[in-house]
Design a protein around this motif. Structure first.
Motif, PDB file in Angstrom:
ATOM      1  N   GLU A 263     -39.528   6.444  54.709  1.00  0.00           N
ATOM      2  CA  GLU A 263     -40.006   5.215  54.145  1.00  0.00           C
ATOM      3  C   GLU A 263     -41.756   4.659  54.235  1.00  0.00           C
ATOM      4  OE1 GLU A 263     -38.001   1.774  56.020  1.00  0.00           O
ATOM      5  OE2 GLU A 263     -38.816   0.362  54.760  1.00  0.00           O
ATOM      6  N   GLN A 264     -42.224   5.059  55.556  1.00  0.00           N
ATOM      7  CA  GLN A 264     -43.731   4.894  55.779  1.00  0.00           C
ATOM      8  C   GLN A 264     -44.496   5.568  54.679  1.00  0.00           C
ATOM      9  OE1 GLN A 264     -43.665   5.400  59.965  1.00  0.00           O
ATOM     10  NE2 GLN A 264     -43.847   2.899  60.266  1.00  0.00           N
ATOM     11  N   SER A 265     -44.146   6.878  54.171  1.00  0.00           N
ATOM     12  CA  SER A 265     -44.765   7.568  53.293  1.00  0.00           C
ATOM     13  C   SER A 265     -44.331   7.511  51.819  1.00  0.00           C
ATOM     14  CB  SER A 265     -44.601   9.134  53.772  1.00  0.00           C
ATOM     15  OG  SER A 265     -44.776   9.204  55.052  1.00  0.00           O
ATOM     16  N   GLY A 266     -43.835   6.168  51.617  1.00  0.00           N
ATOM     17  CA  GLY A 266     -43.423   5.990  50.119  1.00  0.00           C
ATOM     18  C   GLY A 266     -42.367   7.111  49.682  1.00  0.00           C
ATOM     19  N   TRP A 267     -41.411   7.321  50.492  1.00  0.00           N
ATOM     20  CA  TRP A 267     -40.304   8.174  50.126  1.00  0.00           C
ATOM     21  C   TRP A 267     -40.701   9.496  49.930  1.00  0.00           C
ATOM     22  CZ3 TRP A 267     -36.613   5.979  52.527  1.00  0.00           C
ATOM     23  CH2 TRP A 267     -36.608   4.515  52.700  1.00  0.00           C
ATOM     24  N   ARG A 268     -41.890  10.021  50.450  1.00  0.00           N
ATOM     25  CA  ARG A 268     -41.932  11.293  50.312  1.00  0.00           C
ATOM     26  C   ARG A 268     -42.549  12.062  51.672  1.00  0.00           C
ATOM     27  NH1 ARG A 268     -46.229  13.027  45.968  1.00  0.00           N
ATOM     28  NH2 ARG A 268     -46.271  14.808  47.458  1.00  0.00           N
ATOM     29  N   LEU A 269     -41.995  13.269  51.934  1.00  0.00           N
ATOM     30  CA  LEU A 269     -41.877  13.708  53.326  1.00  0.00           C
ATOM     31  C   LEU A 269     -43.142  14.474  53.392  1.00  0.00           C
ATOM     32  CD1 LEU A 269     -38.203  14.311  53.866  1.00  0.00           C
ATOM     33  CD2 LEU A 269     -39.481  12.682  54.892  1.00  0.00           C
ATOM     34  N   PRO A 270     -43.516  14.425  54.573  1.00  0.00           N
ATOM     35  CA  PRO A 270     -44.954  15.710  54.811  1.00  0.00           C
ATOM     36  C   PRO A 270     -44.299  17.231  54.597  1.00  0.00           C
ATOM     37  CG  PRO A 270     -44.048  14.870  56.915  1.00  0.00           C
ATOM     38  CD  PRO A 270     -43.233  14.047  55.831  1.00  0.00           C
ATOM     39  N   ASP A 271     -45.650  17.750  54.571  1.00  0.00           N
ATOM     40  CA  ASP A 271     -45.196  19.266  54.510  1.00  0.00           C
ATOM     41  C   ASP A 271     -44.799  19.772  55.815  1.00  0.00           C
ATOM     42  OD1 ASP A 271     -45.963  19.554  51.731  1.00  0.00           O
ATOM     43  OD2 ASP A 271     -48.034  18.905  52.341  1.00  0.00           O
ATOM     44  N   TRP A 272     -45.359  19.089  56.812  1.00  0.00           N
ATOM     45  CA  TRP A 272     -45.233  19.710  58.350  1.00  0.00           C
ATOM     46  C   TRP A 272     -45.029  18.771  59.125  1.00  0.00           C
ATOM     47  CZ3 TRP A 272     -45.788  24.920  59.537  1.00  0.00           C
ATOM     48  CH2 TRP A 272     -46.336  25.697  58.291  1.00  0.00           C
ATOM     49  N   ILE A 273     -44.062  18.844  60.131  1.00  0.00           N
ATOM     50  CA  ILE A 273     -43.624  17.869  61.251  1.00  0.00           C
ATOM     51  C   ILE A 273     -43.880  18.701  62.495  1.00  0.00           C
ATOM     52  CG2 ILE A 273     -41.947  16.781  62.519  1.00  0.00           C
ATOM     53  CD1 ILE A 273     -40.818  15.722  59.814  1.00  0.00           C
ATOM     54  N   ILE A 274     -44.716  18.532  63.439  1.00  0.00           N
ATOM     55  CA  ILE A 274     -44.974  19.277  64.570  1.00  0.00           C
ATOM     56  C   ILE A 274     -44.510  18.312  65.628  1.00  0.00           C
ATOM     57  CG2 ILE A 274     -46.800  20.177  66.237  1.00  0.00           C
ATOM     58  CD1 ILE A 274     -48.461  20.719  63.544  1.00  0.00           C
ATOM     59  N   TYR A 275     -43.453  18.891  66.627  1.00  0.00           N
ATOM     60  CA  TYR A 275     -42.737  18.183  67.479  1.00  0.00           C
ATOM     61  C   TYR A 275     -42.579  18.918  68.864  1.00  0.00           C
ATOM     62  CZ  TYR A 275     -38.862  15.194  68.854  1.00  0.00           C
ATOM     63  OH  TYR A 275     -37.923  14.377  69.490  1.00  0.00           O
ATOM     64  N   PRO A 276     -42.796  17.989  69.719  1.00  0.00           N
ATOM     65  CA  PRO A 276     -42.682  18.673  71.181  1.00  0.00           C
ATOM     66  C   PRO A 276     -41.121  18.533  71.440  1.00  0.00           C
ATOM     67  CG  PRO A 276     -43.699  16.645  71.224  1.00  0.00           C
ATOM     68  CD  PRO A 276     -43.664  16.765  69.733  1.00  0.00           C
ATOM     69  N   THR A 277     -40.548  19.787  71.604  1.00  0.00           N
ATOM     70  CA  THR A 277     -39.059  20.092  71.667  1.00  0.00           C
ATOM     71  C   THR A 277     -38.369  20.358  73.123  1.00  0.00           C
ATOM     72  OG1 THR A 277     -38.939  20.569  69.659  1.00  0.00           O
ATOM     73  CG2 THR A 277     -37.195  21.103  70.706  1.00  0.00           C
ATOM     74  N   GLY A 278     -37.855  19.487  73.696  1.00  0.00           N
ATOM     75  CA  GLY A 278     -37.248  19.817  74.985  1.00  0.00           C
ATOM     76  C   GLY A 278     -35.785  20.036  74.557  1.00  0.00           C
ATOM     77  N   GLY A 279     -34.601  18.910  74.930  1.00  0.00           N
ATOM     78  CA  GLY A 279     -33.227  19.048  74.508  1.00  0.00           C
ATOM     79  C   GLY A 279     -33.113  19.076  73.087  1.00  0.00           C
ATOM     80  N   GLY A 280     -34.120  18.748  72.454  1.00  0.00           N
ATOM     81  CA  GLY A 280     -33.870  18.960  70.861  1.00  0.00           C
ATOM     82  C   GLY A 280     -33.329  17.816  69.965  1.00  0.00           C
TER      83      GLY A 280
END
Ligand SMILES: *Cc1c(COP(=O)(O)O)cnc(C)c1O
Length: 388
Positions: free
Chosen positions: A223-240
Protein backbone atom coordinates in the motif's frame (compact mmCIF):
# COMPACT_ATOMS: atom_id res chain seq x y z
CA UNK A 1 -16.52 -7.84 8.42
CA UNK A 2 -13.69 -10.36 8.06
CA UNK A 3 -13.53 -13.18 5.49
CA UNK A 4 -11.75 -15.44 8.03
CA UNK A 5 -13.11 -18.96 7.47
CA UNK A 6 -10.93 -21.71 8.98
CA UNK A 7 -7.49 -22.97 9.99
CA UNK A 8 -5.42 -25.28 7.85
CA UNK A 9 -2.19 -27.26 8.25
CA UNK A 10 0.81 -25.38 6.82
CA UNK A 11 2.39 -28.52 5.33
CA UNK A 12 -0.49 -29.27 4.35
CA UNK A 13 -0.85 -32.83 5.70
CA UNK A 14 -4.54 -33.26 4.93
CA UNK A 15 -5.83 -33.05 8.54
CA UNK A 16 -8.48 -30.44 9.29
CA UNK A 17 -9.90 -27.95 8.38
CA UNK A 18 -10.00 -26.63 11.94
CA UNK A 19 -12.86 -24.58 13.40
CA UNK A 20 -11.88 -20.93 14.09
CA UNK A 21 -14.31 -20.78 17.01
CA UNK A 22 -12.28 -23.28 19.03
CA UNK A 23 -8.81 -23.03 20.56
CA UNK A 24 -6.17 -24.70 18.37
CA UNK A 25 -2.43 -24.62 18.63
CA UNK A 26 -0.59 -27.00 16.29
CA UNK A 27 -1.99 -29.34 13.63
CA UNK A 28 -2.47 -32.99 14.65
CA UNK A 29 0.74 -33.70 12.65
CA UNK A 30 2.73 -31.20 14.78
CA UNK A 31 3.11 -28.47 12.13
CA UNK A 32 1.94 -24.85 12.52
CA UNK A 33 -1.61 -23.97 11.49
CA UNK A 34 -2.42 -21.09 9.17
CA UNK A 35 -5.54 -18.91 9.03
CA UNK A 36 -7.46 -19.11 5.76
CA UNK A 37 -10.02 -16.73 4.30
CA UNK A 38 -12.86 -16.99 1.83
CA UNK A 39 -10.86 -15.42 -0.97
CA UNK A 40 -13.52 -15.98 -3.63
CA UNK A 41 -15.86 -13.68 -1.69
CA UNK A 42 -13.05 -11.38 -0.57
CA UNK A 43 -12.34 -10.44 -4.18
CA UNK A 44 -15.32 -8.11 -3.85
CA UNK A 45 -13.26 -6.05 -1.37
CA UNK A 46 -11.59 -3.14 -3.14
CA UNK A 47 -8.29 -1.75 -1.91
CA UNK A 48 -9.74 1.72 -2.56
CA UNK A 49 -11.77 1.36 0.65
CA UNK A 50 -8.52 1.70 2.63
CA UNK A 51 -7.98 5.41 2.02
CA UNK A 52 -10.08 6.70 4.92
CA UNK A 53 -9.28 3.97 7.43
CA UNK A 54 -7.39 4.14 10.73
CA UNK A 55 -3.58 4.07 10.40
CA UNK A 56 -3.12 0.73 12.19
CA UNK A 57 -2.72 -2.84 10.95
CA UNK A 58 -6.43 -3.40 11.55
CA UNK A 59 -7.19 -1.33 8.43
CA UNK A 60 -6.90 -4.73 6.70
CA UNK A 61 -9.52 -6.28 8.99
CA UNK A 62 -11.31 -8.11 6.15
CA UNK A 63 -8.19 -10.30 5.96
CA UNK A 64 -7.57 -10.49 9.71
CA UNK A 65 -8.66 -13.25 12.10
CA UNK A 66 -11.88 -11.79 13.46
CA UNK A 67 -15.18 -13.67 13.74
CA UNK A 68 -18.49 -11.84 13.27
CA UNK A 69 -18.43 -8.41 14.94
CA UNK A 70 -15.43 -9.08 17.23
CA UNK A 71 -13.29 -6.06 18.08
CA UNK A 72 -9.52 -6.19 18.06
CA UNK A 73 -7.32 -5.71 21.13
CA UNK A 74 -5.30 -2.80 19.77
CA UNK A 75 -2.81 -0.18 20.95
CA UNK A 76 -2.42 1.43 17.53
CA UNK A 77 0.16 -1.01 16.11
CA UNK A 78 1.20 -1.02 12.47
CA UNK A 79 1.15 1.44 9.58
CA UNK A 80 4.73 2.36 10.49
CA UNK A 81 6.72 4.72 8.26
CA UNK A 82 8.51 3.53 5.14
CA UNK A 83 11.47 5.91 4.97
CA UNK A 84 13.47 6.59 1.82
CA UNK A 85 16.99 6.22 3.27
CA UNK A 86 18.84 8.41 0.79
CA UNK A 87 21.99 8.94 2.86
CA UNK A 88 22.34 5.27 3.78
CA UNK A 89 21.67 4.38 0.13
CA UNK A 90 24.41 6.73 -1.03
CA UNK A 91 26.82 5.26 1.52
CA UNK A 92 26.38 1.79 0.01
CA UNK A 93 26.04 2.97 -3.62
CA UNK A 94 22.30 2.39 -4.19
CA UNK A 95 19.57 4.90 -5.11
CA UNK A 96 16.48 3.25 -3.65
CA UNK A 97 17.05 1.96 -0.14
CA UNK A 98 14.10 2.22 2.26
CA UNK A 99 13.68 1.45 5.94
CA UNK A 100 10.41 0.08 7.30
CA UNK A 101 10.72 1.45 10.82
CA UNK A 102 9.02 -1.02 13.13
CA UNK A 103 10.55 0.57 16.24
CA UNK A 104 7.57 2.95 16.24
CA UNK A 105 5.14 0.22 17.25
CA UNK A 106 3.74 -0.03 20.80
CA UNK A 107 6.43 -1.54 23.09
CA UNK A 108 9.09 -0.54 20.54
CA UNK A 109 9.14 -3.54 18.19
CA UNK A 110 7.21 -5.30 15.44
CA UNK A 111 6.27 -8.01 17.95
CA UNK A 112 3.30 -5.74 18.74
CA UNK A 113 1.63 -6.76 15.48
CA UNK A 114 1.74 -10.48 16.18
CA UNK A 115 0.67 -10.14 19.78
CA UNK A 116 -2.20 -7.76 19.00
CA UNK A 117 -3.61 -10.44 16.68
CA UNK A 118 -2.86 -13.36 19.02
CA UNK A 119 -4.26 -11.68 22.14
CA UNK A 120 -7.34 -10.63 20.18
CA UNK A 121 -8.12 -14.27 19.30
CA UNK A 122 -7.19 -15.56 22.77
CA UNK A 123 -9.53 -13.00 24.36
CA UNK A 124 -12.46 -13.86 22.10
CA UNK A 125 -11.85 -17.60 22.54
CA UNK A 126 -12.25 -17.15 26.30
CA UNK A 127 -8.64 -17.59 27.47
CA UNK A 128 -7.87 -16.15 30.91
CA UNK A 129 -4.12 -16.75 31.39
CA UNK A 130 -1.62 -16.26 28.56
CA UNK A 131 1.88 -17.76 28.65
CA UNK A 132 4.83 -16.93 26.45
CA UNK A 133 8.49 -17.91 26.21
CA UNK A 134 10.40 -14.93 24.84
CA UNK A 135 13.84 -13.45 24.30
CA UNK A 136 12.40 -10.05 25.30
CA UNK A 137 10.35 -8.12 22.76
CA UNK A 138 7.56 -10.67 22.39
CA UNK A 139 7.15 -10.76 26.17
CA UNK A 140 6.85 -6.97 26.37
CA UNK A 141 4.24 -6.93 23.62
CA UNK A 142 2.28 -9.84 25.08
CA UNK A 143 2.26 -8.24 28.53
CA UNK A 144 0.98 -4.95 27.13
CA UNK A 145 -1.86 -6.48 25.09
CA UNK A 146 -2.81 -8.83 27.93
CA UNK A 147 -3.06 -5.79 30.23
CA UNK A 148 -5.18 -3.97 27.68
CA UNK A 149 -7.56 -6.95 27.39
CA UNK A 150 -7.63 -7.60 31.16
CA UNK A 151 -5.97 -11.02 30.87
CA UNK A 152 -3.26 -12.51 33.08
CA UNK A 153 0.25 -12.72 31.55
CA UNK A 154 2.96 -15.27 32.45
CA UNK A 155 6.31 -14.62 30.84
CA UNK A 156 9.29 -17.00 30.62
CA UNK A 157 12.61 -15.48 29.56
CA UNK A 158 16.26 -16.59 29.52
CA UNK A 159 18.01 -15.49 32.72
CA UNK A 160 20.53 -13.34 30.84
CA UNK A 161 17.84 -11.18 29.16
CA UNK A 162 18.61 -7.45 29.28
CA UNK A 163 17.05 -5.70 32.31
CA UNK A 164 14.73 -3.29 30.42
CA UNK A 165 12.78 -6.25 29.04
CA UNK A 166 12.12 -7.59 32.54
CA UNK A 167 11.11 -4.20 33.95
CA UNK A 168 8.76 -3.46 31.09
CA UNK A 169 6.93 -6.79 31.52
CA UNK A 170 6.49 -5.99 35.21
CA UNK A 171 5.28 -2.50 34.34
CA UNK A 172 2.37 -4.11 32.48
CA UNK A 173 1.62 -6.36 35.45
CA UNK A 174 2.98 -9.62 34.00
CA UNK A 175 4.47 -12.37 36.17
CA UNK A 176 8.06 -12.91 35.01
CA UNK A 177 10.00 -16.16 35.42
CA UNK A 178 13.68 -16.31 34.43
CA UNK A 179 14.87 -19.65 33.06
CA UNK A 180 18.41 -21.02 32.72
CA UNK A 181 19.25 -21.45 29.05
CA UNK A 182 17.81 -20.12 25.79
CA UNK A 183 14.34 -19.32 24.48
CA UNK A 184 13.84 -23.00 23.62
CA UNK A 185 14.41 -23.86 27.32
CA UNK A 186 12.01 -21.09 28.33
CA UNK A 187 9.47 -22.67 25.96
CA UNK A 188 9.87 -26.04 27.60
CA UNK A 189 9.35 -24.64 31.11
CA UNK A 190 6.35 -22.57 29.96
CA UNK A 191 4.72 -25.68 28.50
CA UNK A 192 5.51 -27.85 31.57
CA UNK A 193 3.93 -25.31 33.92
CA UNK A 194 1.14 -24.07 31.69
CA UNK A 195 -0.26 -27.15 30.02
CA UNK A 196 -1.66 -28.77 33.21
CA UNK A 197 -3.17 -25.41 34.23
CA UNK A 198 -4.76 -24.72 30.87
CA UNK A 199 -2.78 -21.56 30.10
CA UNK A 200 -3.07 -20.32 26.53
CA UNK A 201 0.37 -20.66 24.88
CA UNK A 202 1.26 -17.79 22.53
CA UNK A 203 4.68 -19.14 21.42
CA UNK A 204 5.80 -18.26 17.90
CA UNK A 205 3.84 -20.36 15.37
CA UNK A 206 2.51 -22.63 18.14
CA UNK A 207 -0.64 -20.60 17.83
CA UNK A 208 -1.90 -19.57 14.40
CA UNK A 209 -2.47 -15.84 14.82
CA UNK A 210 0.81 -14.04 15.48
CA UNK A 211 1.67 -14.63 11.85
CA UNK A 212 -1.58 -12.91 10.83
CA UNK A 213 -0.42 -9.78 12.64
CA UNK A 214 3.04 -9.97 11.10
CA UNK A 215 1.67 -10.43 7.59
CA UNK A 216 0.30 -6.89 7.69
CA UNK A 217 3.88 -5.68 7.11
CA UNK A 218 3.48 -7.15 3.61
CA UNK A 219 0.13 -5.40 3.04
CA UNK A 220 1.61 -2.09 4.23
CA UNK A 221 4.68 -2.36 2.03
CA UNK A 222 2.41 -2.77 -0.99
CA UNK A 223 0.00 0.00 0.00
CA UNK A 224 2.75 2.47 0.94
CA UNK A 225 4.56 1.82 -2.37
CA UNK A 226 1.52 2.38 -4.62
CA UNK A 227 0.82 -1.39 -4.87
CA UNK A 228 4.26 -2.18 -6.27
CA UNK A 229 6.50 -4.40 -4.21
CA UNK A 230 10.25 -3.77 -3.81
CA UNK A 231 12.88 -5.90 -5.54
CA UNK A 232 14.45 -6.98 -2.24
CA UNK A 233 13.31 -7.39 1.36
CA UNK A 234 16.07 -7.77 3.94
CA UNK A 235 14.72 -9.20 7.14
CA UNK A 236 16.40 -10.24 10.41
CA UNK A 237 15.02 -13.71 11.06
CA UNK A 238 14.61 -15.60 14.33
CA UNK A 239 11.40 -17.63 14.62
CA UNK A 240 10.46 -16.51 11.13
CA UNK A 241 6.91 -15.19 11.58
CA UNK A 242 7.79 -12.03 9.67
CA UNK A 243 9.21 -13.85 6.64
CA UNK A 244 6.42 -16.41 6.55
CA UNK A 245 3.77 -13.78 7.25
CA UNK A 246 4.85 -11.42 4.47
CA UNK A 247 5.07 -14.29 1.99
CA UNK A 248 1.50 -15.24 2.93
CA UNK A 249 0.39 -11.62 2.49
CA UNK A 250 1.80 -11.51 -1.06
CA UNK A 251 -0.08 -14.69 -1.88
CA UNK A 252 -3.34 -13.28 -0.48
CA UNK A 253 -2.95 -9.93 -2.25
CA UNK A 254 -2.35 -11.68 -5.59
CA UNK A 255 -5.52 -13.70 -5.10
CA UNK A 256 -7.41 -10.54 -4.18
CA UNK A 257 -6.20 -9.01 -7.45
CA UNK A 258 -4.40 -6.21 -5.55
CA UNK A 259 -0.87 -6.88 -6.82
CA UNK A 260 0.72 -8.64 -9.77
CA UNK A 261 4.17 -9.07 -11.22
CA UNK A 262 7.31 -10.44 -9.64
CA UNK A 263 7.52 -10.78 -5.88
CA UNK A 264 10.47 -9.42 -3.88
CA UNK A 265 13.52 -11.55 -3.23
CA UNK A 266 13.36 -12.41 0.46
CA UNK A 267 16.64 -12.24 2.36
CA UNK A 268 16.95 -13.85 5.78
CA UNK A 269 19.61 -12.31 8.01
CA UNK A 270 20.85 -14.23 11.03
CA UNK A 271 23.66 -13.89 13.56
CA UNK A 272 26.96 -15.67 12.92
CA UNK A 273 26.59 -17.24 16.41
CA UNK A 274 23.10 -18.64 15.65
CA UNK A 275 22.34 -19.24 11.98
CA UNK A 276 20.33 -22.47 11.59
CA UNK A 277 18.33 -21.18 8.61
CA UNK A 278 21.43 -19.93 6.77
CA UNK A 279 23.14 -23.29 7.25
CA UNK A 280 20.07 -25.20 6.01
CA UNK A 281 19.67 -22.87 3.03
CA UNK A 282 23.32 -23.32 2.01
CA UNK A 283 23.00 -27.11 2.35
CA UNK A 284 19.74 -27.19 0.28
CA UNK A 285 17.88 -28.77 3.19
CA UNK A 286 14.11 -28.48 3.62
CA UNK A 287 14.35 -28.23 7.41
CA UNK A 288 16.99 -26.81 9.76
CA UNK A 289 19.02 -28.72 12.34
CA UNK A 290 18.99 -27.10 15.81
CA UNK A 291 21.99 -24.77 16.36
CA UNK A 292 24.21 -25.83 19.26
CA UNK A 293 25.79 -23.19 21.50
CA UNK A 294 23.75 -20.25 20.18
CA UNK A 295 25.18 -16.85 21.15
CA UNK A 296 24.55 -13.31 19.86
CA UNK A 297 23.70 -9.97 21.41
CA UNK A 298 20.66 -9.76 19.11
CA UNK A 299 18.19 -11.51 21.43
CA UNK A 300 15.53 -11.74 18.70
CA UNK A 301 17.91 -13.78 16.55
CA UNK A 302 19.00 -16.17 19.29
CA UNK A 303 16.54 -18.86 18.20
CA UNK A 304 18.37 -22.18 17.78
CA UNK A 305 15.34 -24.05 16.45
CA UNK A 306 12.34 -22.61 14.60
CA UNK A 307 9.19 -24.70 14.35
CA UNK A 308 8.38 -22.99 11.03
CA UNK A 309 11.87 -23.61 9.55
CA UNK A 310 10.48 -25.30 6.42
CA UNK A 311 8.12 -22.36 5.80
CA UNK A 312 10.98 -19.83 6.07
CA UNK A 313 13.17 -21.88 3.72
CA UNK A 314 10.28 -22.24 1.28
CA UNK A 315 9.72 -18.46 1.17
CA UNK A 316 13.42 -17.73 0.59
CA UNK A 317 13.69 -20.29 -2.23
CA UNK A 318 10.39 -19.51 -3.98
CA UNK A 319 11.35 -15.83 -3.98
CA UNK A 320 14.82 -16.36 -5.43
CA UNK A 321 16.23 -14.82 -2.27
CA UNK A 322 19.07 -15.83 -0.03
CA UNK A 323 20.18 -16.21 3.58
CA UNK A 324 23.29 -14.84 5.23
CA UNK A 325 24.82 -14.40 8.66
CA UNK A 326 26.55 -11.31 10.08
CA UNK A 327 28.73 -10.85 13.16
CA UNK A 328 27.70 -9.03 16.33
CA UNK A 329 30.31 -6.32 15.58
CA UNK A 330 28.76 -5.75 12.16
CA UNK A 331 25.29 -5.44 13.74
CA UNK A 332 26.44 -2.76 16.17
CA UNK A 333 28.18 -0.92 13.32
CA UNK A 334 24.88 -1.19 11.39
CA UNK A 335 22.92 0.29 14.33
CA UNK A 336 25.31 3.23 14.43
CA UNK A 337 25.12 3.69 10.67
CA UNK A 338 21.31 3.74 10.65
CA UNK A 339 21.36 6.21 13.51
CA UNK A 340 24.03 8.51 12.15
CA UNK A 341 22.83 8.57 8.53
CA UNK A 342 19.06 8.36 8.90
CA UNK A 343 18.07 9.37 12.43
CA UNK A 344 16.50 5.96 12.94
CA UNK A 345 16.89 4.15 16.28
CA UNK A 346 17.78 0.54 15.48
CA UNK A 347 17.90 -2.64 17.56
CA UNK A 348 20.87 -4.93 16.80
CA UNK A 349 18.52 -6.87 14.52
CA UNK A 350 17.93 -3.71 12.44
CA UNK A 351 21.69 -3.18 12.39
CA UNK A 352 22.02 -6.73 11.05
CA UNK A 353 19.87 -5.77 8.06
CA UNK A 354 22.27 -2.91 7.25
CA UNK A 355 25.25 -5.27 7.51
CA UNK A 356 23.53 -7.77 5.19
CA UNK A 357 22.82 -4.99 2.69
CA UNK A 358 26.53 -4.17 2.57
CA UNK A 359 27.42 -7.84 1.95
CA UNK A 360 24.88 -8.18 -0.87
CA UNK A 361 26.06 -5.01 -2.58
CA UNK A 362 29.67 -6.15 -2.30
CA UNK A 363 28.80 -9.52 -3.86
CA UNK A 364 27.16 -7.67 -6.75
CA UNK A 365 23.79 -9.29 -5.96
CA UNK A 366 21.84 -6.00 -5.80
CA UNK A 367 21.92 -3.64 -8.78
CA UNK A 368 22.28 0.11 -8.26
CA UNK A 369 18.68 1.16 -8.99
CA UNK A 370 16.87 -1.82 -7.50
CA UNK A 371 14.37 -1.07 -4.73
CA UNK A 372 15.47 -2.45 -1.37
CA UNK A 373 13.52 -2.46 1.91
CA UNK A 374 15.35 -3.07 5.17
CA UNK A 375 13.32 -4.01 8.22
CA UNK A 376 14.27 -2.21 11.40
CA UNK A 377 12.36 -4.61 13.63
CA UNK A 378 12.90 -2.75 16.91
CA UNK A 379 14.44 0.34 18.50
CA UNK A 380 17.79 0.83 20.28
CA UNK A 381 16.55 1.95 23.69
CA UNK A 382 16.35 -1.46 25.36
CA UNK A 383 19.80 -2.40 24.02
CA UNK A 384 21.80 0.66 25.02
CA UNK A 385 24.37 -1.53 26.80
CA UNK A 386 25.59 -2.85 23.43
CA UNK A 387 26.51 0.72 22.45
CA UNK A 388 28.73 1.35 25.49
C1 LIG B 1 11.71 -11.38 17.44
C2 LIG B 1 12.58 -10.43 16.75
C3 LIG B 1 13.12 -10.71 15.48
C4 LIG B 1 12.88 -12.04 14.79
O1 LIG B 1 11.59 -12.07 14.29
P1 LIG B 1 10.86 -13.31 13.66
O2 LIG B 1 9.75 -12.76 12.86
O3 LIG B 1 10.39 -14.16 14.79
O4 LIG B 1 11.84 -14.05 12.80
C5 LIG B 1 13.84 -9.73 14.85
N1 LIG B 1 14.07 -8.53 15.43
C6 LIG B 1 13.59 -8.21 16.65
C7 LIG B 1 13.89 -6.87 17.23
C8 LIG B 1 12.83 -9.15 17.35
O5 LIG B 1 12.33 -8.84 18.55
Amino acid sequence: MSYFSHLECSVPCGAGPYDPNKIHHLCACGAPLLARYDLARARAWSRDTLTDREPTMWRYREMMPLVNAERPVTLGEGFTPLIHATRLGRAVGLTSVHIKDESLNPTNSFKARGLSAAVTRAFHLGAKVLAIPSAGNAANAMAAYAASAGLEARVFMPRDVKAPFIRECQLYGAAVELVDGLITDAGRVAAEKGTPLGWYDVSTLKEPYRIEGKKTMGYELAEQSGWRLPDWIIYPTGGGTGMVGMWKAFDEMERLGWISGPRPRMVTVQAAGCAPIVRAFDAHHEKAEPWVGAHTLADGLRVPRAIGDFLILRAIRESGGTALAVSDEEMVAGMREMGRLEGVSAAPEGGAAVAALRHLVKRGAIRQAEVVVLFNTGGALKYLEVLE
